[in-house]
Structure formats: C-alpha cells, structure tokens
Motif scaffolding. Structure first.
Motif, PDB file in Angstrom:
ATOM      1  N   VAL A   1       0.830  -1.196   0.000  1.00 29.68           N
ATOM      2  CA  VAL A   1       0.000   0.000   0.000  1.00 29.68           C
ATOM      3  C   VAL A   1       0.869   1.252   0.000  1.00 29.68           C
ATOM      4  O   VAL A   1       2.001   1.247   0.494  1.00 29.68           O
ATOM      5  CB  VAL A   1      -0.975   0.020   1.200  1.00 29.68           C
ATOM      6  CG1 VAL A   1      -1.960  -1.134   1.122  1.00 29.68           C
ATOM      7  CG2 VAL A   1      -0.228  -0.024   2.524  1.00 29.68           C
ATOM      8  N   PHE A   2       0.315   2.328  -0.547  1.00 29.17           N
ATOM      9  CA  PHE A   2       1.019   3.603  -0.606  1.00 29.17           C
ATOM     10  C   PHE A   2       0.887   4.321   0.726  1.00 29.17           C
ATOM     11  O   PHE A   2      -0.195   4.391   1.312  1.00 29.17           O
ATOM     12  CB  PHE A   2       0.439   4.477  -1.722  1.00 29.17           C
ATOM     13  CG  PHE A   2       1.069   5.838  -1.811  1.00 29.17           C
ATOM     14  CD1 PHE A   2       2.344   5.986  -2.339  1.00 29.17           C
ATOM     15  CD2 PHE A   2       0.406   6.964  -1.350  1.00 29.17           C
ATOM     16  CE1 PHE A   2       2.938   7.240  -2.421  1.00 29.17           C
ATOM     17  CE2 PHE A   2       0.991   8.224  -1.419  1.00 29.17           C
ATOM     18  CZ  PHE A   2       2.264   8.362  -1.961  1.00 29.17           C
ATOM     19  N   ASP A   3       2.008   4.873   1.213  1.00 27.42           N
ATOM     20  CA  ASP A   3       2.025   5.636   2.450  1.00 27.42           C
ATOM     21  C   ASP A   3       2.356   7.087   2.107  1.00 27.42           C
ATOM     22  O   ASP A   3       3.495   7.395   1.727  1.00 27.42           O
ATOM     23  CB  ASP A   3       3.069   5.071   3.409  1.00 27.42           C
ATOM     24  CG  ASP A   3       3.016   5.692   4.789  1.00 27.42           C
ATOM     25  OD1 ASP A   3       2.500   6.828   4.920  1.00 27.42           O
ATOM     26  OD2 ASP A   3       3.501   5.043   5.737  1.00 27.42           O
ATOM     27  N   PRO A   4       1.358   7.997   2.190  1.00 30.57           N
ATOM     28  CA  PRO A   4       1.607   9.388   1.821  1.00 30.57           C
ATOM     29  C   PRO A   4       2.593  10.107   2.750  1.00 30.57           C
ATOM     30  O   PRO A   4       3.120  11.155   2.390  1.00 30.57           O
ATOM     31  CB  PRO A   4       0.215  10.031   1.891  1.00 30.57           C
ATOM     32  CG  PRO A   4      -0.576   9.157   2.785  1.00 30.57           C
ATOM     33  CD  PRO A   4      -0.023   7.775   2.623  1.00 30.57           C
ATOM     34  N   ARG A   5       2.885   9.548   3.902  1.00 29.92           N
ATOM     35  CA  ARG A   5       3.824  10.194   4.827  1.00 29.92           C
ATOM     36  C   ARG A   5       5.254  10.139   4.313  1.00 29.92           C
ATOM     37  O   ARG A   5       6.051  11.023   4.578  1.00 29.92           O
ATOM     38  CB  ARG A   5       3.748   9.547   6.208  1.00 29.92           C
ATOM     39  CG  ARG A   5       2.378   9.699   6.865  1.00 29.92           C
ATOM     40  CD  ARG A   5       2.265   8.862   8.097  1.00 29.92           C
ATOM     41  NE  ARG A   5       2.377   7.443   7.737  1.00 29.92           N
ATOM     42  CZ  ARG A   5       2.224   6.445   8.594  1.00 29.92           C
ATOM     43  NH1 ARG A   5       1.972   6.690   9.858  1.00 29.92           N
ATOM     44  NH2 ARG A   5       2.322   5.200   8.179  1.00 29.92           N
ATOM     45  N   ASN A   6       5.586   9.057   3.566  1.00 27.11           N
ATOM     46  CA  ASN A   6       6.959   8.929   3.059  1.00 27.11           C
ATOM     47  C   ASN A   6       7.009   8.628   1.558  1.00 27.11           C
ATOM     48  O   ASN A   6       8.067   8.341   1.018  1.00 27.11           O
ATOM     49  CB  ASN A   6       7.717   7.852   3.840  1.00 27.11           C
ATOM     50  CG  ASN A   6       7.056   6.491   3.744  1.00 27.11           C
ATOM     51  OD1 ASN A   6       6.187   6.251   2.911  1.00 27.11           O
ATOM     52  ND2 ASN A   6       7.476   5.578   4.611  1.00 27.11           N
ATOM     53  N   ASN A   7       5.844   8.659   0.899  1.00 24.74           N
ATOM     54  CA  ASN A   7       5.729   8.400  -0.547  1.00 24.74           C
ATOM     55  C   ASN A   7       6.270   7.024  -0.953  1.00 24.74           C
ATOM     56  O   ASN A   7       6.733   6.853  -2.072  1.00 24.74           O
ATOM     57  CB  ASN A   7       6.414   9.495  -1.377  1.00 24.74           C
ATOM     58  CG  ASN A   7       5.651  10.795  -1.305  1.00 24.74           C
ATOM     59  OD1 ASN A   7       4.423  10.811  -1.277  1.00 24.74           O
ATOM     60  ND2 ASN A   7       6.377  11.898  -1.260  1.00 24.74           N
ATOM     61  N   ALA A   8       6.200   6.064  -0.059  1.00 20.71           N
ATOM     62  CA  ALA A   8       6.669   4.710  -0.350  1.00 20.71           C
ATOM     63  C   ALA A   8       5.478   3.765  -0.498  1.00 20.71           C
ATOM     64  O   ALA A   8       4.442   3.945   0.144  1.00 20.71           O
ATOM     65  CB  ALA A   8       7.581   4.223   0.772  1.00 20.71           C
ATOM     66  N   THR A   9       5.642   2.766  -1.348  1.00 17.62           N
ATOM     67  CA  THR A   9       4.649   1.706  -1.480  1.00 17.62           C
ATOM     68  C   THR A   9       5.289   0.435  -0.942  1.00 17.62           C
ATOM     69  O   THR A   9       6.311  -0.028  -1.469  1.00 17.62           O
ATOM     70  CB  THR A   9       4.224   1.521  -2.948  1.00 17.62           C
ATOM     71  OG1 THR A   9       3.653   2.745  -3.413  1.00 17.62           O
ATOM     72  CG2 THR A   9       3.212   0.403  -3.084  1.00 17.62           C
ATOM     73  N   ALA A  10       4.716  -0.097   0.125  1.00 16.22           N
ATOM     74  CA  ALA A  10       5.282  -1.270   0.795  1.00 16.22           C
ATOM     75  C   ALA A  10       4.185  -1.967   1.585  1.00 16.22           C
ATOM     76  O   ALA A  10       3.084  -1.437   1.762  1.00 16.22           O
ATOM     77  CB  ALA A  10       6.407  -0.835   1.736  1.00 16.22           C
ATOM     78  N   TRP A  11       4.510  -3.148   2.108  1.00 16.31           N
ATOM     79  CA  TRP A  11       3.557  -3.875   2.937  1.00 16.31           C
ATOM     80  C   TRP A  11       3.319  -3.091   4.226  1.00 16.31           C
ATOM     81  O   TRP A  11       4.225  -2.507   4.814  1.00 16.31           O
ATOM     82  CB  TRP A  11       4.098  -5.260   3.277  1.00 16.31           C
ATOM     83  CG  TRP A  11       3.180  -5.991   4.211  1.00 16.31           C
ATOM     84  CD1 TRP A  11       2.080  -6.708   3.865  1.00 16.31           C
ATOM     85  CD2 TRP A  11       3.249  -6.040   5.639  1.00 16.31           C
ATOM     86  NE1 TRP A  11       1.461  -7.196   4.995  1.00 16.31           N
ATOM     87  CE2 TRP A  11       2.157  -6.801   6.096  1.00 16.31           C
ATOM     88  CE3 TRP A  11       4.119  -5.512   6.572  1.00 16.31           C
ATOM     89  CZ2 TRP A  11       1.934  -7.059   7.433  1.00 16.31           C
ATOM     90  CZ3 TRP A  11       3.889  -5.758   7.914  1.00 16.31           C
ATOM     91  CH2 TRP A  11       2.807  -6.540   8.332  1.00 16.31           C
ATOM     92  N   SER A  12       2.064  -3.106   4.668  1.00  9.44           N
ATOM     93  CA  SER A  12       1.708  -2.491   5.940  1.00  9.44           C
ATOM     94  C   SER A  12       0.431  -3.139   6.456  1.00  9.44           C
ATOM     95  O   SER A  12      -0.423  -3.546   5.671  1.00  9.44           O
ATOM     96  CB  SER A  12       1.475  -0.983   5.765  1.00  9.44           C
ATOM     97  OG  SER A  12       1.037  -0.415   6.985  1.00  9.44           O
ATOM     98  N   ASP A  13       0.319  -3.203   7.771  1.00  4.73           N
ATOM     99  CA  ASP A  13      -0.939  -3.648   8.365  1.00  4.73           C
ATOM    100  C   ASP A  13      -1.653  -2.470   9.028  1.00  4.73           C
ATOM    101  O   ASP A  13      -2.573  -2.648   9.816  1.00  4.73           O
ATOM    102  CB  ASP A  13      -0.733  -4.802   9.347  1.00  4.73           C
ATOM    103  CG  ASP A  13       0.219  -4.463  10.481  1.00  4.73           C
ATOM    104  OD1 ASP A  13       0.739  -3.325  10.531  1.00  4.73           O
ATOM    105  OD2 ASP A  13       0.452  -5.335  11.329  1.00  4.73           O
ATOM    106  N   ASN A  14      -1.266  -1.244   8.661  1.00  5.43           N
ATOM    107  CA  ASN A  14      -1.905  -0.036   9.148  1.00  5.43           C
ATOM    108  C   ASN A  14      -3.290   0.066   8.500  1.00  5.43           C
ATOM    109  O   ASN A  14      -3.397   0.208   7.285  1.00  5.43           O
ATOM    110  CB  ASN A  14      -1.044   1.178   8.781  1.00  5.43           C
ATOM    111  CG  ASN A  14      -1.629   2.487   9.244  1.00  5.43           C
ATOM    112  OD1 ASN A  14      -2.836   2.688   9.229  1.00  5.43           O
ATOM    113  ND2 ASN A  14      -0.751   3.398   9.630  1.00  5.43           N
ATOM    114  N   PRO A  15      -4.376  -0.005   9.284  1.00 11.92           N
ATOM    115  CA  PRO A  15      -5.719  -0.007   8.703  1.00 11.92           C
ATOM    116  C   PRO A  15      -6.033   1.247   7.888  1.00 11.92           C
ATOM    117  O   PRO A  15      -6.746   1.181   6.883  1.00 11.92           O
ATOM    118  CB  PRO A  15      -6.657  -0.115   9.904  1.00 11.92           C
ATOM    119  CG  PRO A  15      -5.819  -0.395  11.081  1.00 11.92           C
ATOM    120  CD  PRO A  15      -4.402  -0.142  10.734  1.00 11.92           C
ATOM    121  N   ALA A  16      -5.505   2.390   8.286  1.00 11.22           N
ATOM    122  CA  ALA A  16      -5.766   3.627   7.539  1.00 11.22           C
ATOM    123  C   ALA A  16      -5.159   3.549   6.141  1.00 11.22           C
ATOM    124  O   ALA A  16      -5.793   3.924   5.150  1.00 11.22           O
ATOM    125  CB  ALA A  16      -5.222   4.830   8.301  1.00 11.22           C
TER     126      ALA A  16
END
Length: 193
Positions: free
Chosen positions: A150-165
């Motif tokens: 998933v994309f993380d707008p905080r660091n502009n990285a796309t990686a695995w995450s279990d962060n529900p948001a």
C-alpha cells in the motif's frame, strides 16, 4: 440452543477462508495485512509414470502481495520432514510482469510460458503420490500471506503495511479492485495515523 458458531456469520466466513474451492472464474480476495487463507484451485493435472505426480495451482489473492510466509498442507507446514521428497512448493506474488512458473512449464505441455497469472498471487504445489504423506487424498493448501503493498503518503513509499488507515486508502484509490477514487480527492493528511 444452536451450536456455538451456527448463528455467527463472521466465524463461518473465517472458516470458509481456509478451504480450497475449485473454479476457473471465482473472485479472489484482496489480502491486507498478515493473514492465513486458502485459495481457489485453478489448475490440476497429473504426470509421470502411472500418474505419480499431481500438479496443483492455488490462486490466493488479487494483485501483487508482499510475500508468502508459510505454506501448509492440511495445516502441516510444507517444510515438515514428512513431506521430504514428495512435496515441492513454488510461490508467486502476483506482480503485473510475473512470468510463468518455469518448473511447471518444464513438467507439463499444457502449461506454457503464456500462463503467467499476472496480477494473481498463487502457489504451485507438485505432489508425488505417497499414501503415508497424504492418507486422506488431496490436501487442503493454505498459506500465511503478507498481503497487498500500500502507498504511504507520509513517506511516498509503497510497501507492505498492516496499518488499517493505509489499507483503507489503498481500497479507496485502487482502480483494479477498489473504488477507484482519484487520489486528488483524498485528504492524505487524514491518513497520517
């Protein structure tokens, strides 16, 4: 009184996620976070002298996942010593540029380099006939997955995450299996959780 899970649709859904269905047109789940799931048998064929090998492909999920952590046969990890010499497991994460499984292409004329299963994570399991290893016949194949990147707008990285948001943001913006909402309409600061 009803049986404990008889009236519990969530428990029933969890149980059904750990079985293998057989289909060539079933929908596949999108897996977020870390989860153990079964899949859909999309290919089964035999080969070898007296059909001693069974080749099974289990489609696990839609889209590219991060990784397969473990694969199980009847809830026994595939690396267990009882499967030495009778089980080979090959995993594919479902990248859009994914190539066909070279082991399967080399083993069967009906599986060619055109059978790439792009955008589908899957497990190819080659089983050698062994009554001691598989006393009940064809095993149920399940896997522990680290799901969709998933994309993380905080660091502009796309990686695995279990962060529900972040998983929710992925579903809202994904044009293949999500809602396809334009990222310009997403308030990324609200996903900084």
């Amino acid at each position: 009184l009803p049986e404990p899970d008889e009236q519990d649709p969530i428990a029933e859904q969890q149980r059904s996620a750990l079985i293998n269905k057989a289909s060539n047109n079933a929908s596949l789940p999108v897996v977020y976070g870390y989860r153990k799931i079964g899949g859909t048998r999309v290919f089964v064929e035999v080969s070898g002298t007296d059909n001693e090998y069974l080749h099974v492909i289990i489609a696990m999920s839609e889209g590219e996942i991060n990784s397969f952590e473990n694969v199980y046969l009847n809830d026994i990890i595939s690396t267990d010593s009882r499967f030495n010499g009778v089980v080979n497991v090959y995993t594919h994460t479902g990248a859009d540029n994914q190539t066909a499984d070279s082991n399967l292409v080399a083993s069967l004329p009906n599986w060619t380099s055109n059978h790439r299963l792009r955008g589908t994570s899957y497990v190819y399991v080659k089983l050698k006939f062994d009554v001691d290893a598989f006393p009940q016949g064809l095993p149920t194949i399940t896997a522990d997955l680290k799901g969709t990147k998933v994309f993380d707008p905080r660091n502009n990285a796309t990686a695995w995450s279990d962060n529900p948001a972040l998983c929710l943001r992925n579903y809202l913006t994904n044009t293949r299996y999500g809602r396809g909402i334009a990222t310009s309409l997403i308030d990324d600061t609200s996903f900084n959780v």
